[in-house]
Design a protein around this motif. Structure first.
Motif, PDB file in Angstrom:
ATOM      1  N   VAL A 102     -26.707  21.777  -6.943  1.00 12.52           N
ATOM      2  CA  VAL A 102     -26.683  20.489  -7.635  1.00 12.52           C
ATOM      3  C   VAL A 102     -25.239  20.207  -8.043  1.00 12.52           C
ATOM      4  O   VAL A 102     -24.666  20.916  -8.876  1.00 12.52           O
ATOM      5  CB  VAL A 102     -27.593  20.496  -8.879  1.00 12.52           C
ATOM      6  CG1 VAL A 102     -27.496  19.157  -9.620  1.00 12.52           C
ATOM      7  CG2 VAL A 102     -29.027  20.785  -8.483  1.00 12.52           C
ATOM      8  N   SER A 103     -24.632  19.211  -7.468  1.00 11.76           N
ATOM      9  CA  SER A 103     -23.227  18.926  -7.739  1.00 11.76           C
ATOM     10  C   SER A 103     -23.025  18.471  -9.177  1.00 11.76           C
ATOM     11  O   SER A 103     -23.972  18.023  -9.852  1.00 11.76           O
ATOM     12  CB  SER A 103     -22.713  17.855  -6.785  1.00 11.76           C
ATOM     13  OG  SER A 103     -23.295  16.596  -7.098  1.00 11.76           O
ATOM     14  N   GLN A 106     -24.090  14.907  -9.514  1.00 14.32           N
ATOM     15  CA  GLN A 106     -25.538  14.733  -9.709  1.00 14.32           C
ATOM     16  C   GLN A 106     -25.964  15.134 -11.113  1.00 14.32           C
ATOM     17  O   GLN A 106     -26.779  14.456 -11.749  1.00 14.32           O
ATOM     18  CB  GLN A 106     -26.285  15.581  -8.681  1.00 14.32           C
ATOM     19  CG  GLN A 106     -26.133  15.105  -7.249  1.00 14.32           C
ATOM     20  CD  GLN A 106     -26.713  16.096  -6.264  1.00 14.32           C
ATOM     21  OE1 GLN A 106     -26.390  17.295  -6.284  1.00 14.32           O
ATOM     22  NE2 GLN A 106     -27.586  15.614  -5.384  1.00 14.32           N
ATOM     23  N   GLY A 109     -24.393  12.436 -13.526  1.00 10.98           N
ATOM     24  CA  GLY A 109     -24.547  11.019 -13.200  1.00 10.98           C
ATOM     25  C   GLY A 109     -23.222  10.293 -13.099  1.00 10.98           C
ATOM     26  O   GLY A 109     -23.176   9.062 -13.189  1.00 10.98           O
ATOM     27  N   PRO A 111     -20.386  10.038 -10.455  1.00 11.09           N
ATOM     28  CA  PRO A 111     -19.812  10.341  -9.137  1.00 11.09           C
ATOM     29  C   PRO A 111     -18.300  10.156  -9.116  1.00 11.09           C
ATOM     30  O   PRO A 111     -17.745   9.374  -9.892  1.00 11.09           O
ATOM     31  CB  PRO A 111     -20.493   9.328  -8.213  1.00 11.09           C
ATOM     32  CG  PRO A 111     -20.848   8.185  -9.118  1.00 11.09           C
ATOM     33  CD  PRO A 111     -21.181   8.794 -10.451  1.00 11.09           C
ATOM     34  N   ASP A 324     -18.748  20.428  -6.156  1.00  8.32           N
ATOM     35  CA  ASP A 324     -19.694  19.747  -5.273  1.00  8.32           C
ATOM     36  C   ASP A 324     -20.768  20.684  -4.719  1.00  8.32           C
ATOM     37  O   ASP A 324     -21.557  20.296  -3.852  1.00  8.32           O
ATOM     38  CB  ASP A 324     -18.966  19.037  -4.128  1.00  8.32           C
ATOM     39  CG  ASP A 324     -18.190  19.990  -3.219  1.00  8.32           C
ATOM     40  OD1 ASP A 324     -18.280  21.206  -3.413  1.00  8.32           O
ATOM     41  OD2 ASP A 324     -17.498  19.497  -2.310  1.00  8.32           O
TER      42      ASP A 324
END
Length: 333
Positions: A102-103, A106, A109, A111, A324
């Motif tokens: 899970v980056s 993500q 929230g 990016p 990432d």
């Protein structure tokens, strides 16, 4: 899960001296933290800052208990806001992303933007030298001007003449008095000023009470964590989030939300650091009104695959560099 922690000092030479009102540096002296578990390695970097009585040695000493802690996450949370907690917090975020897939984007929230405008800094120097430096980056949309109390008007005019299409962040690093700020008000109002950043010493904030300038005043040294924000209302209209002040991305994400809720504009800033120290801040930069993330641009040599700054815009790091969820083989010096 057992997490192994290591920390080391790293020195990155600069391609030119970086001068502000408090002094000059020719290298970025940073602390790099590695955390490893289950075959994955997370990395983080911070910049000890003398303004807050931090040194490389003091940060390494603060990190020492975490090196042997059974619960590294708890040891990180117990550290005070600052460079030590930042390096460890960032390394733990990177490790979690690699372990879970899970980056950070993500999970938060937030990016990373593919094309982010960043301020490009013109270091404090003579008016002639600052004009020449501004001319070399005149195609950048946003230029930060480092100033002191020594004839700031001449330096402002020199930079503005050399970069007529840019907007400016004016940053005296606490180097002005309120009298200087008021005297410069007509000139600042006449220039395309995006922000005037921390013009007064942090302990002189009260002098800004009730003042209504024709430009946005941004707090930097006056704001570290979310709990500082409420007291700044009526004095500042914007705040500068820096991971080395907040003590990591965990507090910075919460602080971004709190600042927005209180009506502040937000700038995401950085110290002079490598891409390892600045890449995590790209998550905040994409959600901010302004970004000042040109730290790696000052280095003679950055990490392979790090972020790039060209014409005042940031290209993100290569896949696997930080956060990432991928392993970044071949990306580290």
């Amino acid at each position: 899960m057992s997490i192994a922690v290591s920390a080391r000092p790293v020195s990155h030479l600069l391609k030119a001296p970086f001068r502000i009102s408090r002094g000059v540096k020719t290298a970025a002296e940073v602390v790099e933290v590695l955390v490893s578990a289950e075959g994955h390695v997370g990395r983080g970097e911070s910049v000890p800052y003398g303004r807050y009585d931090e040194t490389v040695d003091s940060v390494l000493a603060q990190l020492a208990p975490a090196l042997a802690a059974d619960d590294v996450e708890a040891a990180c949370a117990a550290l005070p806001p600052g460079a030590a907690r930042n390096a460890l917090d960032l390394a733990l975020w990177d490790l979690r992303a690699k372990r879970t897939g899970v980056s950070v984007a993500q999970a938060t929230g937030l990016p990373i933007p593919t094309d982010l405008i960043t301020a490009v800094t013109v270091s404090l120097d003579t008016p002639e030298a600052m004009g020449a430096a501004a001319r070399a980056v005149a195609d950048a949309p946003l230029i930060k001007i480092k100033l002191s109390s020594d004839d700031p008007a001449a330096r402002l005019r020199a930079v503005a003449a050399a970069a007529p299409d840019a907007r400016f962040i004016v940053d005296p690093n606490e180097g002005w008095t309120f009298a200087i700020l008021k005297d410069l008000k007509p000139l600042l109002a006449d220039l395309p000023i995006a922000l005037v950043e921390q013009p007064l010493p942090a302990d002189a904030d009260h002098e800004l009470d009730g003042w209504d300038p024709p430009f946005t005043v941004c707090a930097d040294e006056s704001v570290h964590v979310g709990g500082d924000l409420a007291a700044l209302r009526g004095r500042y209209q914007a705040v500068n989030l820096k991971l080395d002040k907040t003590g990591g991305l965990t507090e910075a994400v919460a602080m971004l939300k709190a600042a927005r809720a209180l009506g502040f504009q937000v700038m995401t800033g950085c110290m002079v650091a490598s891409s390892l120290g600045v890449a995590p801040a790209l998550h905040l930069g994409g959600a901010s009104d302004f970004a000042d993330l040109d730290g790696p641009w000052w280095l003679m040599t950055d990490h392979p695959g790090g972020l790039r700054v060209e014409r005042g815009r940031i290209t993100p790091p290569r896949a696997g560099f930080w956060g990432d969820g991928r392993d970044g083989e071949g990306l580290w010096l």
